[in-house]
Design a protein around this motif. Structure first.
Motif, PDB file in Angstrom:
ATOM      1  N   LYS A  64       0.834  -1.210   0.000  1.00  0.00           N
ATOM      2  CA  LYS A  64       0.000   0.000   0.000  1.00  0.00           C
ATOM      3  C   LYS A  64       0.864   1.253   0.000  1.00  0.00           C
ATOM      4  O   LYS A  64       0.591   2.215  -0.727  1.00  0.00           O
ATOM      5  N   GLN A  65       1.934   1.247   0.799  1.00  0.00           N
ATOM      6  CA  GLN A  65       2.851   2.382   0.862  1.00  0.00           C
ATOM      7  C   GLN A  65       3.552   2.599  -0.472  1.00  0.00           C
ATOM      8  O   GLN A  65       3.709   3.733  -0.933  1.00  0.00           O
ATOM      9  N   THR A  66       3.963   1.512  -1.107  1.00  0.00           N
ATOM     10  CA  THR A  66       4.631   1.593  -2.405  1.00  0.00           C
ATOM     11  C   THR A  66       3.737   2.250  -3.444  1.00  0.00           C
ATOM     12  O   THR A  66       4.141   3.192  -4.139  1.00  0.00           O
ATOM     13  N   PHE A  67       2.502   1.773  -3.547  1.00  0.00           N
ATOM     14  CA  PHE A  67       1.586   2.329  -4.537  1.00  0.00           C
ATOM     15  C   PHE A  67       1.202   3.766  -4.202  1.00  0.00           C
ATOM     16  O   PHE A  67       0.984   4.587  -5.107  1.00  0.00           O
ATOM     17  N   ALA A  68       1.113   4.087  -2.922  1.00  0.00           N
ATOM     18  CA  ALA A  68       0.780   5.453  -2.520  1.00  0.00           C
ATOM     19  C   ALA A  68       1.883   6.422  -2.937  1.00  0.00           C
ATOM     20  O   ALA A  68       1.608   7.524  -3.439  1.00  0.00           O
ATOM     21  N   SER A 115       3.281  10.678  -6.544  1.00  0.00           N
ATOM     22  CA  SER A 115       4.435  11.292  -7.198  1.00  0.00           C
ATOM     23  C   SER A 115       4.341  11.341  -8.717  1.00  0.00           C
ATOM     24  O   SER A 115       4.947  12.220  -9.344  1.00  0.00           O
ATOM     25  N   PHE A 116       3.573  10.394  -9.305  1.00  0.00           N
ATOM     26  CA  PHE A 116       3.571  10.285 -10.769  1.00  0.00           C
ATOM     27  C   PHE A 116       2.147  10.142 -11.320  1.00  0.00           C
ATOM     28  O   PHE A 116       1.795   9.113 -11.888  1.00  0.00           O
ATOM     29  N   PHE A 121       7.133 -15.431   0.856  1.00  0.00           N
ATOM     30  CA  PHE A 121       6.017 -14.742   0.206  1.00  0.00           C
ATOM     31  C   PHE A 121       5.101 -14.180   1.296  1.00  0.00           C
ATOM     32  O   PHE A 121       4.660 -14.909   2.183  1.00  0.00           O
ATOM     33  N   ARG A 122       4.795 -12.895   1.217  1.00  0.00           N
ATOM     34  CA  ARG A 122       3.993 -12.259   2.263  1.00  0.00           C
ATOM     35  C   ARG A 122       2.677 -11.683   1.783  1.00  0.00           C
ATOM     36  O   ARG A 122       1.794 -11.398   2.585  1.00  0.00           O
ATOM     37  N   TRP A 123       2.543 -11.493   0.473  1.00  0.00           N
ATOM     38  CA  TRP A 123       1.330 -10.807  -0.006  1.00  0.00           C
ATOM     39  C   TRP A 123       0.862 -11.383  -1.326  1.00  0.00           C
ATOM     40  O   TRP A 123       1.648 -11.673  -2.218  1.00  0.00           O
ATOM     41  N   GLY A 124      -0.442 -11.553  -1.417  1.00  0.00           N
ATOM     42  CA  GLY A 124      -1.039 -12.020  -2.658  1.00  0.00           C
ATOM     43  C   GLY A 124      -2.503 -11.629  -2.715  1.00  0.00           C
ATOM     44  O   GLY A 124      -3.147 -11.415  -1.673  1.00  0.00           O
ATOM     45  N   ILE A 125      -3.036 -11.521  -3.926  1.00  0.00           N
ATOM     46  CA  ILE A 125      -4.448 -11.202  -4.125  1.00  0.00           C
ATOM     47  C   ILE A 125      -4.964 -12.041  -5.288  1.00  0.00           C
ATOM     48  O   ILE A 125      -4.190 -12.516  -6.114  1.00  0.00           O
ATOM     49  N   ASP A 126      -6.261 -12.220  -5.332  1.00  0.00           N
ATOM     50  CA  ASP A 126      -6.843 -13.070  -6.369  1.00  0.00           C
ATOM     51  C   ASP A 126      -7.355 -12.299  -7.574  1.00  0.00           C
ATOM     52  O   ASP A 126      -7.682 -12.889  -8.598  1.00  0.00           O
ATOM     53  N   ASN A 127      -7.432 -10.984  -7.436  1.00  0.00           N
ATOM     54  CA  ASN A 127      -7.915 -10.172  -8.551  1.00  0.00           C
ATOM     55  C   ASN A 127      -7.281  -8.786  -8.464  1.00  0.00           C
ATOM     56  O   ASN A 127      -7.178  -8.213  -7.374  1.00  0.00           O
ATOM     57  N   GLY A 128      -6.876  -8.259  -9.592  1.00  0.00           N
ATOM     58  CA  GLY A 128      -6.215  -6.962  -9.613  1.00  0.00           C
ATOM     59  C   GLY A 128      -7.055  -5.823  -9.082  1.00  0.00           C
ATOM     60  O   GLY A 128      -6.528  -4.778  -8.670  1.00  0.00           O
ATOM     61  N   THR A 129      -8.385  -6.001  -9.084  1.00  0.00           N
ATOM     62  CA  THR A 129      -9.248  -4.943  -8.561  1.00  0.00           C
ATOM     63  C   THR A 129      -9.016  -4.724  -7.068  1.00  0.00           C
ATOM     64  O   THR A 129      -9.364  -3.660  -6.536  1.00  0.00           O
ATOM     65  N   GLU A 130      -8.431  -5.719  -6.394  1.00  0.00           N
ATOM     66  CA  GLU A 130      -8.128  -5.556  -4.975  1.00  0.00           C
ATOM     67  C   GLU A 130      -7.057  -4.486  -4.764  1.00  0.00           C
ATOM     68  O   GLU A 130      -6.986  -3.859  -3.707  1.00  0.00           O
ATOM     69  N   VAL A 131      -6.212  -4.292  -5.769  1.00  0.00           N
ATOM     70  CA  VAL A 131      -5.209  -3.229  -5.689  1.00  0.00           C
ATOM     71  C   VAL A 131      -5.896  -1.872  -5.764  1.00  0.00           C
ATOM     72  O   VAL A 131      -5.486  -0.918  -5.088  1.00  0.00           O
ATOM     73  N   GLU A 132      -6.941  -1.768  -6.566  1.00  0.00           N
ATOM     74  CA  GLU A 132      -7.704  -0.525  -6.647  1.00  0.00           C
ATOM     75  C   GLU A 132      -8.305  -0.176  -5.296  1.00  0.00           C
ATOM     76  O   GLU A 132      -8.383   1.004  -4.919  1.00  0.00           O
ATOM     77  N   GLU A 133      -8.735  -1.177  -4.548  1.00  0.00           N
ATOM     78  CA  GLU A 133      -9.272  -0.940  -3.213  1.00  0.00           C
ATOM     79  C   GLU A 133      -8.171  -0.513  -2.253  1.00  0.00           C
ATOM     80  O   GLU A 133      -8.381   0.325  -1.369  1.00  0.00           O
ATOM     81  N   LEU A 134      -6.980  -1.097  -2.442  1.00  0.00           N
ATOM     82  CA  LEU A 134      -5.836  -0.774  -1.584  1.00  0.00           C
ATOM     83  C   LEU A 134      -5.331   0.633  -1.883  1.00  0.00           C
ATOM     84  O   LEU A 134      -4.917   1.366  -0.979  1.00  0.00           O
ATOM     85  N   CYS A 135      -5.370   1.016  -3.145  1.00  0.00           N
ATOM     86  CA  CYS A 135      -4.922   2.341  -3.573  1.00  0.00           C
ATOM     87  C   CYS A 135      -5.931   2.885  -4.588  1.00  0.00           C
ATOM     88  O   CYS A 135      -5.818   2.609  -5.787  1.00  0.00           O
ATOM     89  N   PRO A 136      -6.931   3.637  -4.141  1.00  0.00           N
ATOM     90  CA  PRO A 136      -7.990   4.135  -5.023  1.00  0.00           C
ATOM     91  C   PRO A 136      -7.500   5.016  -6.162  1.00  0.00           C
ATOM     92  O   PRO A 136      -8.249   5.280  -7.101  1.00  0.00           O
ATOM     93  N   LYS A 137      -6.268   5.499  -6.098  1.00  0.00           N
ATOM     94  CA  LYS A 137      -5.744   6.342  -7.168  1.00  0.00           C
ATOM     95  C   LYS A 137      -5.284   5.528  -8.379  1.00  0.00           C
ATOM     96  O   LYS A 137      -4.855   6.092  -9.378  1.00  0.00           O
ATOM     97  N   LEU A 138      -5.363   4.193  -8.276  1.00  0.00           N
ATOM     98  CA  LEU A 138      -4.963   3.337  -9.386  1.00  0.00           C
ATOM     99  C   LEU A 138      -6.181   2.765 -10.095  1.00  0.00           C
ATOM    100  O   LEU A 138      -7.195   2.459  -9.472  1.00  0.00           O
ATOM    101  N   ARG A 139      -6.050   2.597 -11.411  1.00  0.00           N
ATOM    102  CA  ARG A 139      -7.103   1.983 -12.225  1.00  0.00           C
ATOM    103  C   ARG A 139      -6.512   0.780 -12.944  1.00  0.00           C
ATOM    104  O   ARG A 139      -5.512   0.888 -13.654  1.00  0.00           O
ATOM    105  N   LEU A 140      -7.119  -0.402 -12.766  1.00  0.00           N
ATOM    106  CA  LEU A 140      -6.660  -1.618 -13.435  1.00  0.00           C
ATOM    107  C   LEU A 140      -7.036  -1.569 -14.906  1.00  0.00           C
ATOM    108  O   LEU A 140      -8.198  -1.392 -15.258  1.00  0.00           O
ATOM    109  N   LEU A 141      -6.049  -1.751 -15.784  1.00  0.00           N
ATOM    110  CA  LEU A 141      -6.286  -1.751 -17.223  1.00  0.00           C
ATOM    111  C   LEU A 141      -6.348  -3.156 -17.799  1.00  0.00           C
ATOM    112  O   LEU A 141      -7.135  -3.435 -18.704  1.00  0.00           O
TER     113      LEU A 141
END
Length: 226
Positions: free
Chosen positions: A117-121, A126-127, A158-178
């Motif tokens: 979450k910190q990485t994506f934030a 920044s970009f 291994f410490r982190w995994g998700i089953d769908n990329g949309t979970e990253v959008e929830e973790l960082c709302p500023k990202l959009r899965l393409l």
């Protein structure tokens, strides 16, 4: 299987990076947690600007094989520290974030969710407008560190995994899965073992995936005086 998986990942990441560069021939590419990766030599068009970032011990090894050039720079630091952002933006090689490609390969599964979450934030703040190509691991596979054919020899976990990329959008709302594609799509083209792994119901969901995200651009809020 790791050998075949890394080859598939390399082909897919190269293809995605080359596609972005073809559309943005004057872009800046940030290769985070680069290790000994040499993607630059495979996708360089003669005009892009490139930054490789990794921790001090990895970068010390890397410098035995690579050197900085006018368009390719090596940075030492942690992806969790914004100092690397400052280093990129203060470089004469950086232009604007709307033409930035960020590559994160073989890293996120070794971070905690809070670190992801910190990485994506950091990236999103920044970009704005940047494109991100990254590797995602499914949640079930995170428990296989001790059984993985290569990782088990390193002590890494291994410490982190998700089953769908949309979970990253929830973790960082500023990202959009393409887009999101399993490495199985590439592995199955070349060997029977790759095809088998990608088609057996018990295994086909366990493989890692390539995911592409876009950092959303937000317009400044308008203030209306009455």
């Amino acid at each position: 299987m790791s050998h075949e998986g890394v080859i598939a990942r390399t082909i897919m990441f190269d293809r995605e990076a080359a596609s972005f560069i073809a559309a943005h021939p004057d872009c800046t590419v940030l290769n985070l947690a680069c290790g000994l990766d040499d993607r630059f030599s495979r996708v360089d068009n003669g005009t892009i600007r490139w930054f490789d970032l990794d921790l001090a011990d990895s970068m010390a090894v890397r410098r035995q094989f690579f050197s900085d050039t006018d368009r390719r720079k090596m940075l030492t630091g942690s992806i969790l520290d914004t100092a690397w952002v400052t280093a990129v933006k203060s470089s004469g090689n950086y232009k604007d974030s709307s033409c930035v490609l960020i590559i994160i390969e073989g890293l996120l599964m070794y971070l905690t969710e809070a670190e992801v979450k910190q990485t994506f934030a950091i990236i999103a703040d920044s970009f704005p407008g940047a494109r991100i190509i990254t590797e995602l691991m499914c949640r079930a596979a995170t428990g296989f560190s001790k059984h993985h054919d290569t990782v088990k020899h390193t002590g890494a976990v291994f410490r982190w995994g998700i089953d769908n990329g949309t979970e990253v959008e929830e973790l960082c709302p500023k990202l959009r899965l393409l887009k999101e594609e399993s490495f199985n799509l590439e592995m199955s083209k070349y060997t029977f073992r790759g095809w088998l792994f990608g088609n057996l119901p018990k295994f086909k969901q366990l493989n890692n995936r390539l995911a592409v995200f876009e950092v959303k651009v937000y317009s400044p809020a308008l203030t209306v005086s009455v």
